[in-house]
Design a protein around this motif. Structure first.
Motif, PDB file in Angstrom:
ATOM      1  N   GLU A 139       0.807  -1.216   0.000  1.00  0.00           N
ATOM      2  CA  GLU A 139       0.000   0.000   0.000  1.00  0.00           C
ATOM      3  C   GLU A 139       0.840   1.266   0.000  1.00  0.00           C
ATOM      4  OE1 GLU A 139      -2.905  -0.170   3.085  1.00  0.00           O
ATOM      5  OE2 GLU A 139      -3.753  -2.060   2.391  1.00  0.00           O
ATOM      6  N   SER A 140       2.159   1.140   0.146  1.00  0.00           N
ATOM      7  CA  SER A 140       3.022   2.321   0.116  1.00  0.00           C
ATOM      8  C   SER A 140       4.073   2.230  -0.988  1.00  0.00           C
ATOM      9  CB  SER A 140       3.713   2.517   1.473  1.00  0.00           C
ATOM     10  OG  SER A 140       4.553   1.409   1.768  1.00  0.00           O
ATOM     11  N   GLY A 141       3.851   1.357  -1.958  1.00  0.00           N
ATOM     12  CA  GLY A 141       4.793   1.196  -3.054  1.00  0.00           C
ATOM     13  C   GLY A 141       4.577   2.210  -4.160  1.00  0.00           C
ATOM     14  N   THR A 142       5.164   1.930  -5.332  1.00  0.00           N
ATOM     15  CA  THR A 142       5.139   2.861  -6.460  1.00  0.00           C
ATOM     16  C   THR A 142       4.502   2.216  -7.686  1.00  0.00           C
ATOM     17  OG1 THR A 142       7.162   3.943  -5.683  1.00  0.00           O
ATOM     18  CG2 THR A 142       6.561   4.284  -7.996  1.00  0.00           C
ATOM     19  N   VAL A 143       3.647   2.972  -8.340  1.00  0.00           N
ATOM     20  CA  VAL A 143       3.034   2.549  -9.594  1.00  0.00           C
ATOM     21  C   VAL A 143       3.712   3.312 -10.731  1.00  0.00           C
ATOM     22  CG1 VAL A 143       0.913   2.462 -10.962  1.00  0.00           C
ATOM     23  CG2 VAL A 143       0.816   2.120  -8.477  1.00  0.00           C
ATOM     24  N   ARG A 144       4.326   2.586 -11.650  1.00  0.00           N
ATOM     25  CA  ARG A 144       4.880   3.213 -12.856  1.00  0.00           C
ATOM     26  C   ARG A 144       3.852   3.066 -13.967  1.00  0.00           C
ATOM     27  NH1 ARG A 144      10.284   0.983 -14.769  1.00  0.00           N
ATOM     28  NH2 ARG A 144       9.302  -0.994 -14.272  1.00  0.00           N
ATOM     29  N   ILE A 145       3.337   4.179 -14.425  1.00  0.00           N
ATOM     30  CA  ILE A 145       2.259   4.136 -15.419  1.00  0.00           C
ATOM     31  C   ILE A 145       2.476   5.221 -16.463  1.00  0.00           C
ATOM     32  CG2 ILE A 145       0.723   5.623 -14.039  1.00  0.00           C
ATOM     33  CD1 ILE A 145      -1.616   3.858 -15.156  1.00  0.00           C
ATOM     34  N   ALA A 146       2.147   4.897 -17.702  1.00  0.00           N
ATOM     35  CA  ALA A 146       2.226   5.861 -18.794  1.00  0.00           C
ATOM     36  C   ALA A 146       0.834   6.055 -19.390  1.00  0.00           C
ATOM     37  CB  ALA A 146       3.212   5.383 -19.849  1.00  0.00           C
ATOM     38  N   PHE A 147       0.692   7.118 -20.181  1.00  0.00           N
ATOM     39  CA  PHE A 147      -0.638   7.473 -20.671  1.00  0.00           C
ATOM     40  C   PHE A 147      -0.509   8.383 -21.890  1.00  0.00           C
ATOM     41  CE2 PHE A 147       0.888  10.303 -17.442  1.00  0.00           C
ATOM     42  CZ  PHE A 147       0.663  11.570 -17.949  1.00  0.00           C
ATOM     43  N   PRO A 148      -1.525   8.442 -22.728  1.00  0.00           N
ATOM     44  CA  PRO A 148      -1.524   9.414 -23.824  1.00  0.00           C
ATOM     45  C   PRO A 148      -1.870  10.793 -23.290  1.00  0.00           C
ATOM     46  CG  PRO A 148      -3.537   8.139 -23.873  1.00  0.00           C
ATOM     47  CD  PRO A 148      -2.696   7.562 -22.769  1.00  0.00           C
ATOM     48  N   ILE A 149      -1.432  11.817 -23.990  1.00  0.00           N
ATOM     49  CA  ILE A 149      -1.635  13.178 -23.498  1.00  0.00           C
ATOM     50  C   ILE A 149      -3.112  13.516 -23.354  1.00  0.00           C
ATOM     51  CG2 ILE A 149      -1.640  14.272 -25.781  1.00  0.00           C
ATOM     52  CD1 ILE A 149       0.097  15.603 -22.591  1.00  0.00           C
ATOM     53  N   SER A 150      -3.986  12.836 -24.115  1.00  0.00           N
ATOM     54  CA  SER A 150      -5.418  13.130 -24.037  1.00  0.00           C
ATOM     55  C   SER A 150      -6.022  12.743 -22.698  1.00  0.00           C
ATOM     56  CB  SER A 150      -6.169  12.412 -25.168  1.00  0.00           C
ATOM     57  OG  SER A 150      -6.032  11.006 -25.051  1.00  0.00           O
ATOM     58  N   MET A 151      -5.319  11.931 -21.900  1.00  0.00           N
ATOM     59  CA  MET A 151      -5.837  11.532 -20.589  1.00  0.00           C
ATOM     60  C   MET A 151      -5.200  12.313 -19.441  1.00  0.00           C
ATOM     61  SD  MET A 151      -6.186   7.410 -20.960  1.00  0.00           S
ATOM     62  CE  MET A 151      -6.723   6.679 -22.505  1.00  0.00           C
ATOM     63  N   ALA A 152      -4.360  13.298 -19.787  1.00  0.00           N
ATOM     64  CA  ALA A 152      -3.601  13.994 -18.752  1.00  0.00           C
ATOM     65  C   ALA A 152      -4.446  14.947 -17.922  1.00  0.00           C
ATOM     66  CB  ALA A 152      -2.443  14.755 -19.391  1.00  0.00           C
ATOM     67  N   ALA A 153      -5.499  15.505 -18.520  1.00  0.00           N
ATOM     68  CA  ALA A 153      -6.235  16.565 -17.829  1.00  0.00           C
ATOM     69  C   ALA A 153      -7.291  16.039 -16.866  1.00  0.00           C
ATOM     70  CB  ALA A 153      -6.895  17.490 -18.851  1.00  0.00           C
ATOM     71  N   HIS A 154      -7.916  14.917 -17.189  1.00  0.00           N
ATOM     72  CA  HIS A 154      -9.045  14.474 -16.352  1.00  0.00           C
ATOM     73  C   HIS A 154      -9.000  12.988 -16.009  1.00  0.00           C
ATOM     74  CE1 HIS A 154     -13.113  14.268 -14.741  1.00  0.00           C
ATOM     75  NE2 HIS A 154     -13.294  13.191 -15.494  1.00  0.00           N
ATOM     76  N   THR A 155      -8.881  12.130 -17.021  1.00  0.00           N
ATOM     77  CA  THR A 155      -9.082  10.696 -16.804  1.00  0.00           C
ATOM     78  C   THR A 155      -8.124  10.129 -15.764  1.00  0.00           C
ATOM     79  OG1 THR A 155      -9.806  10.485 -19.103  1.00  0.00           O
ATOM     80  CG2 THR A 155      -9.239   8.452 -17.943  1.00  0.00           C
ATOM     81  N   LEU A 156      -6.823  10.269 -16.001  1.00  0.00           N
ATOM     82  CA  LEU A 156      -5.860   9.676 -15.083  1.00  0.00           C
ATOM     83  C   LEU A 156      -5.785  10.408 -13.745  1.00  0.00           C
ATOM     84  CD1 LEU A 156      -3.942   7.284 -14.865  1.00  0.00           C
ATOM     85  CD2 LEU A 156      -2.114   8.758 -15.721  1.00  0.00           C
TER      86      LEU A 156
END
Length: 299
Positions: A89-106
């Motif tokens: 519960e205190s680890g790290t999530v490495r995640i990538a995403f398209p720029i279209s999800m930067a403002a709201h989704t992610l």
């Protein structure tokens, strides 16, 4: 072969300069040169073509670099895995995403996840569509949000899950002739100038393909480097744009109007992918299951 030699080798390969690599490593240039020479002697090959202190990888050196990147990624993951099994519960999530999800989704789903697991950390990066897939395959990150979801028969090196389907809508200037309509057909925009993302973006291809399917090729007036740039171009009255609906949630610029499209096929799947050849680390698995839970409730 020592880890120090590998670190020195990768730094020199990155900078293509012995002195600059030594400065970055905070060691003497002679030490870097000696360790590289020892590594080459042990392997029995030349890893670099030398031109004074400037160097370039040999063909076999390029192959060795790719192998070492994968190896060091696996070593780092092994260390993280040990830590996270003790307290996921205190680890790290490495995640990538398209720029279209930067403002709201992610951001919205990360906020909800950290409300439940406040000590969880994230390493995030954005990338183009095929770079997201390659990044997951090669271990740059283990999770990626992506749209549209790759077809399973086309990409066997990854697995994943569809999270939701979102509509594609039109964004038009406020004084556009169709701005007051409750919905329009895409073909009604055939005489308009379009603003689109640059070549290399899958969503640009989707826009052009959608227009072609209803009988016209869009006249492209301007390109914007990201979704926000497209919004600005539409706001300035320089054209119309097609947008994923999520990119406009709480973020519709002034002087523009969102108009739904009545064409039933104008949507895109949004999902999350992970590698088939590696297990998710504990915190990443926690986040993956949280994504499934979150979007299952919404669907």
């Amino acid at each position: 072969m020592e880890m120090r030699q590998i670190n020195y080798f990768m730094e020199v390969a990155k900078r293509e300069h012995m002195t600059e690599a030594a400065d970055a490593l905070h060691v003497a240039q002679s030490s870097v040169s000696r360790q590289i020479s020892n590594l080459e002697a042990e392997l029995g090959i030349d890893l670099f073509i030398r031109d004074g202190r400037r160097v370039k990888l040999t063909p076999i050196g390029k192959i060795f670099l790719m192998r070492m990147i994968k190896t060091t990624n696996m070593m780092e993951e092994a260390k993280r895995e040990v830590k996270e099994y003790l307290n996921p519960e205190s680890g790290t999530v490495r995640i990538a995403f398209p720029i279209s999800m930067a403002a709201h989704t992610l951001p919205s789903v990360i906020y909800a996840f950290r409300m439940r697991y406040p000590e969880a950390k994230f390493q995030m990066s954005n990338a183009l569509y095929y770079d997201l897939i390659n990044g997951v395959v090669h271990g740059d990150f283990n999770l990626a949000m992506i749209a549209p979801m790759p077809l399973k028969e086309q990409e066997t090196r990854i697995s994943g899950t569809n999270l939701f389907t979102e509509n594609i809508i039109a964004l038009v200037p406020i004084h556009h002739a169709l701005a007051n309509r409750t919905s329009i057909k895409l073909e009604e925009l055939k005489d308009d100038s379009f603003v689109v993302l640059p070549e290399g973006f899958v969503f640009r291809d989707q826009v052009i393909e959608a227009c072609n399917k209803v009988g016209f090729s869009p006249e492209i007036a301007f390109e914007g480097k990201d979704i926000d740039a497209l919004k600005g171009l539409v706001s300035a009255g320089l054209g119309v744009a097609l947008m994923p609906e999520m990119t406009l949630v709480d973020n519709t610029p002034q002087s523009t109007i969102m108009v739904p499209l009545s064409n039933s096929n104008l949507s895109r799947t949004v999902g999350v992918i992970y590698p088939t050849q590696r297990k998710l680390l504990p915190t990443e698995e926690l986040f993956y299951n949280f994504l499934l839970e979150t979007y299952d409730k919404k669907n």
